[in-house]
Design a protein around this motif. Structure first.
Motif, mmCIF file in Angstrom:
data_model
loop_
_atom_site.group_PDB
_atom_site.id
_atom_site.type_symbol
_atom_site.label_atom_id
_atom_site.label_comp_id
_atom_site.label_asym_id
_atom_site.label_seq_id
_atom_site.Cartn_x
_atom_site.Cartn_y
_atom_site.Cartn_z
ATOM 1 N N ILE A 45 0.993 6.054 -4.779
ATOM 2 C CA ILE A 45 -0.176 6.111 -3.892
ATOM 3 C C ILE A 45 -0.735 4.714 -3.649
ATOM 4 O O ILE A 45 -1.052 4.347 -2.512
ATOM 5 N N GLU A 46 -0.828 3.902 -4.698
ATOM 6 C CA GLU A 46 -1.338 2.538 -4.547
ATOM 7 C C GLU A 46 -0.430 1.711 -3.639
ATOM 8 O O GLU A 46 -0.905 0.896 -2.841
ATOM 9 N N PHE A 47 0.873 1.915 -3.762
ATOM 10 C CA PHE A 47 1.825 1.187 -2.915
ATOM 11 C C PHE A 47 1.622 1.576 -1.445
ATOM 12 O O PHE A 47 1.612 0.716 -0.556
ATOM 13 N N ALA A 48 1.446 2.864 -1.192
ATOM 14 C CA ALA A 48 1.220 3.328 0.181
ATOM 15 C C ALA A 48 -0.099 2.788 0.733
ATOM 16 O O ALA A 48 -0.188 2.394 1.912
ATOM 17 N N GLN A 49 -1.131 2.749 -0.109
ATOM 18 C CA GLN A 49 -2.428 2.212 0.325
ATOM 19 C C GLN A 49 -2.336 0.723 0.627
ATOM 20 O O GLN A 49 -2.990 0.235 1.555
ATOM 21 N N SER A 50 -1.516 0.015 -0.145
ATOM 22 C CA SER A 50 -1.337 -1.421 0.129
ATOM 23 C C SER A 50 -0.646 -1.636 1.468
ATOM 24 O O SER A 50 -0.892 -2.628 2.158
ATOM 25 N N LYS A 86 -1.861 -10.172 -0.166
ATOM 26 C CA LYS A 86 -1.729 -8.715 -0.272
ATOM 27 C C LYS A 86 -0.289 -8.314 -0.603
ATOM 28 O O LYS A 86 -0.064 -7.340 -1.341
ATOM 29 N N LEU A 87 0.679 -9.052 -0.084
ATOM 30 C CA LEU A 87 2.075 -8.770 -0.413
ATOM 31 C C LEU A 87 2.358 -9.013 -1.893
ATOM 32 O O LEU A 87 3.133 -8.281 -2.516
ATOM 33 N N LYS A 88 1.713 -10.033 -2.466
ATOM 34 C CA LYS A 88 1.879 -10.271 -3.902
ATOM 35 C C LYS A 88 1.294 -9.097 -4.687
ATOM 36 O O LYS A 88 1.899 -8.611 -5.659
ATOM 37 N N GLU A 89 0.114 -8.638 -4.270
ATOM 38 C CA GLU A 89 -0.504 -7.489 -4.938
ATOM 39 C C GLU A 89 0.397 -6.262 -4.819
ATOM 40 O O GLU A 89 0.549 -5.489 -5.781
ATOM 41 N N GLN A 90 0.997 -6.090 -3.656
ATOM 42 C CA GLN A 90 1.893 -4.952 -3.457
ATOM 43 C C GLN A 90 3.123 -5.069 -4.360
ATOM 44 O O GLN A 90 3.593 -4.069 -4.922
ATOM 45 N N ASN A 91 3.633 -6.268 -4.492
ATOM 46 C CA ASN A 91 4.801 -6.461 -5.368
ATOM 47 C C ASN A 91 4.451 -6.220 -6.832
ATOM 48 O O ASN A 91 5.298 -5.761 -7.615
ATOM 49 N N ILE A 138 -0.709 1.271 12.100
ATOM 50 C CA ILE A 138 -1.763 1.525 11.111
ATOM 51 C C ILE A 138 -1.873 3.020 10.855
ATOM 52 O O ILE A 138 -1.971 3.467 9.701
ATOM 53 N N ALA A 139 -1.869 3.810 11.932
ATOM 54 C CA ALA A 139 -1.954 5.267 11.780
ATOM 55 C C ALA A 139 -0.774 5.803 10.973
ATOM 56 O O ALA A 139 -0.929 6.701 10.134
ATOM 57 N N SER A 140 0.403 5.245 11.200
ATOM 58 C CA SER A 140 1.595 5.668 10.460
ATOM 59 C C SER A 140 1.460 5.349 8.977
ATOM 60 O O SER A 140 1.830 6.159 8.111
ATOM 61 N N SER A 141 0.908 4.179 8.652
ATOM 62 C CA SER A 141 0.728 3.788 7.248
ATOM 63 C C SER A 141 -0.289 4.689 6.559
ATOM 64 O O SER A 141 -0.128 5.046 5.385
#
Length: 413
Positions: free
Chosen positions: A103-108, A251-256, A44-47
């Motif tokens: 940025i949105e991809f990294a936040q996801s 959440k994976l769908k949102e990320q895609n 989590i910290a890495s993300s």
């Protein structure tokens, strides 16, 4: 026989080096010591660090040009008022929403990492509870069998004395010894299972000693009778709202979806903006210029990645449907098993409510030789199987409730 005695000696030795813990004690140790949970927290910290990195823009690029040799004046490094020097600075400007999508991809990824942690916590907690109850009910079965063995051993002593006097046949002593050995073999099988679950509980709690599970039997028996307050349909809805595995699929769908936008944005050219100063090399002295640059989008060089992202988005939609179907099926199985086991327990308790009184009467009548050895051993074996069966039903009820809690990710029971 020697191997059997050695096994029970091992049990006696290991019992002196065990921790006696309640379920709450185990959960506290698990939360504090489990190494897998501690490791997952770093993910989590890495993300979160990746989000910080995604927000950083490219640094400005600066360049300079200094005269090395002026052939007219025969001078090295002629950079004075009549010499030549030039400087330029450029900044890359992301176009088409690239940086926003990145940025949105990294936040996801942070949200997914947090769901993965929750899923790991849920899985390990479920393992801990099932291991605890496997140990607990295994210990109950062993305790009941040991009580029977103690009574049979007393009968063996009495019959051995009578056999020496010639009052009973030696084969009756041997039959009782065979019964005791059969009961010890049952304990042997159960204890092997208990050892395996104790090992799992040690790993989950990161403790050095095997754990003996303790609990309040009266409270547990009352808990066994607690009816469910939700219908199967309501439980399935709760699972869709809270199950981390399903939420991760969403959440994976949102990320895609974000990735598709990002890949399409990457196909758009970026703008480079800058400024330049030229002392004497331009159209006029001390020339200041604005520079603009952009690649020419003759072809979409990112079309392969766009198609890949779109395929992943389609696949993620299928994964959500599959996850929902799997949740519904798992809950239906656990729910129906709970109802079935509760019904079986009710029937079994009703049919065996006089078992203990009958058991004591059979022991007394056998000692008085009112019933035969065959009748006695048949009853003991039948009684033994009934008691073990009831304990198994109780365990299955508890485990079914834990499974429902696990799938819905909520303390329903």
């Amino acid at each position: 026989m020697a191997r059997m005695l050695g096994f029970f000696l091992l049990i006696a030795i290991s019992a002196n080096a065990q921790d006696t813990l309640t379920l709450k004690d185990c959960e506290n140790l698990f939360q504090k010591n489990n190494l897998q949970l501690l490791s997952e927290q770093y993910n989590i910290a890495s993300s979160k660090a990746a989000v910080i990195q995604a927000k950083i823009w490219e640094q400005p690029y600066i360049s300079g040009e200094l005269n090395f040799f002026n052939p007219n004046r025969k001078q090295l490094f002629d950079i004075g008022n009549k010499g030549q020097k030039a400087f330029a600075i450029q900044q890359l400007i992301y176009m088409g929403g690239k940086k926003k999508a990145e940025i949105e991809f990294a936040q996801s990824n942070v949200a997914i990492a947090e769901l993965q942690y929750e899923e790991l916590l849920r899985n390990l907690s479920y393992q801990l509870k099932t291991s605890f109850y496997e140990i607990y009910f295994g210990q109950l079965k062993i305790k009941q069998l040991e009580r029977q063995i103690g009574q049979v051993d007393e009968l063996i002593k009495e019959y051995s004395v009578q056999a020496d006097k010639g009052n009973v046949a030696l084969k009756e002593v041997v039959r009782l010894e065979s019964l005791a050995l059969s009961l010890r073999n049952d304990i042997n099988d159960i204890q092997k299972s208990v050892f395996a679950y104790q090992e799992n509980l040690q790993i989950l709690t990161n403790t050095s000693e095997p754990i003996l599970a303790v609990g309040n039997e009266n409270e547990l028996n009352r808990e066994l009778q607690v009816p469910g307050i939700f219908t199967l349909l309501q439980l399935q809805q709760k699972a869709i709202e809270k199950n981390p595995n399903y939420l991760k699929a969403v959440k994976l769908k949102e990320q895609n979806e974000i990735n598709v936008r990002w890949q399409k944005a990457l196909a758009k050219p970026d703008l480079t903006v800058g400024g330049a100063y030229d002392q004497n090399g331009g159209a006029f002295s001390n020339q200041l210029t604005l520079t603009l640059g952009m690649s020419l989008p003759f072809k979409n060089k990112n079309r392969g990645n766009i198609k890949m992202a779109e395929s992943m988005l389609t696949q993620s939609s299928v994964d959500i449907d599959q996850s929902k179907t799997s949740l519904s099926a798992q809950l239906a199985t656990a729910y129906n098993n709970l109802k079935y086991q509760q019904n079986q327990l009710s029937k079994s308790l009703e049919s065996t409510k006089n078992f203990d009184a009958v058991y004591a009467g059979v022991i007394q009548n056998f000692q008085k030789r009112n019933i035969s050895l065959i009748e006695f051993t048949d009853f003991i074996e039948s009684y033994n199987q009934s008691i073990l069966y009831i304990n198994e039903i109780k365990k299955q009820i508890i485990l079914s409730k834990q499974t429902i809690n696990y799938i819905t990710n909520e303390n329903i029971f």
